[in-house]
Design an enzyme around this catalytic site. Structure first.
Site, PDB file in Angstrom:
ATOM      1  CG  ASP A   9      52.957 119.078  62.329  1.00  0.00           C
ATOM      2  OD1 ASP A   9      53.649 118.056  62.175  1.00  0.00           O
ATOM      3  OD2 ASP A   9      53.230 120.164  61.803  1.00  0.00           O
ATOM      4  CG  ASP A  41      56.329 115.285  62.971  1.00  0.00           C
ATOM      5  OD1 ASP A  41      57.306 114.920  62.292  1.00  0.00           O
ATOM      6  OD2 ASP A  41      55.859 116.434  62.922  1.00  0.00           O
TER       7      ASP A  41
END
Length: 236
Positions: free
Chosen positions: A176, A14
């Site tokens: 996350d 990400d």
């Protein structure tokens, strides 16, 4: 006929809150955007509830947070205002998280491919990564508008894997937030969570396969162990 060469092991990251600490610039551009409506600025503490689905959703959520839900036709000019400010100030105060570059060097030296799968607009992701001189690390960078679907839809991740020349059976996803862990589950790959990003809940509650506290822990040995353990779990 010679057998086709094996596809490379792939580590997919990400972007916001995982690869890069973007919080200062996101907050600044978001507040610049909603100031056009006379709304009070948001803070870093608000950010964990706003990010994760791209600029459009972030602006909508910020306006709702400030008691100003948007009509559909009000959103496009605000998105344009956000994109112009954000792109015009890259890279701003954004920087890679500690240990990231060394970790990517370790993985690349061991023959792994790397990719980015983010819900950020592709043009903003590409521009930001380029401004930080990190583009050369990645075999694919896909954004929230690259395909017709985005995380946590499995096809966002599998499409990224295809573009990077990877193998979904030899892929690990690092993120996350819930979208990252969910897209890994949906695509059937192991996940690594980092706790220093923008999740609005403890990442342990998202049930990742591994949590790392620092990118110093991201090694080829860890990736291989996760792939072995995940394959064993799936086979049971």
């Amino acid at each position: 006929m010679a057998p086709a060469p094996a596809r490379a092991t792939l580590v997919v990251f990400d972007l916001d809150g995982t690869l890069l600490d973007t919080h200062s610039d996101l907050v600044e551009s978001l507040n610049h955007t909603i100031a056009a409506l006379g709304l009070e600025p948001v803070s870093y503490d608000d950010l964990t509830h706003l990010v994760g689905q791209g600029a459009r959703v972030m602006i909508e959520r910020a306006c709702r947070l400030r008691g100003h839900p948007l009509e559909a036709d009000a959103l496009p000019p605000l998105v344009e205002r956000f994109v112009a400010h954000y792109a015009g100030n890259m890279p701003g105060r954004t920087e890679p998280y500690p240990g990231l570059v060394a970790a990517m060097d370790r993985l690349s030296s061991a023959g792994y491919r790397l990719a980015v799968c983010t819900n950020k607009m592709e043009s903003l992701a590409l521009g930001l990564i380029d401004k930080l001189d990190l583009t050369q690390y990645f075999d694919a960078i896909t954004g929230g508008d690259t395909f017709e679907y985005r995380k946590p839809d499995a096809r966002h991740l599998t499409g990224t894997v295809d573009r990077a020349g990877g193998d979904i059976a030899r892929t690990v996803m690092i993120g996350d937030s819930i979208n990252d862990i969910a897209v890994a589950k949906n695509a059937g790959v192991p996940s690594i969570a980092v706790p220093f990003g923008y999740s609005d809940v403890p990442v342990s509650s998202l049930d990742p396969d591994q949590i790392i506290m620092h990118f110093d822990e991201l090694t080829p040995e860890l990736v291989e162990r996760l792939l072995r353990e995940f394959a064993t779990k799936v086979a049971v």
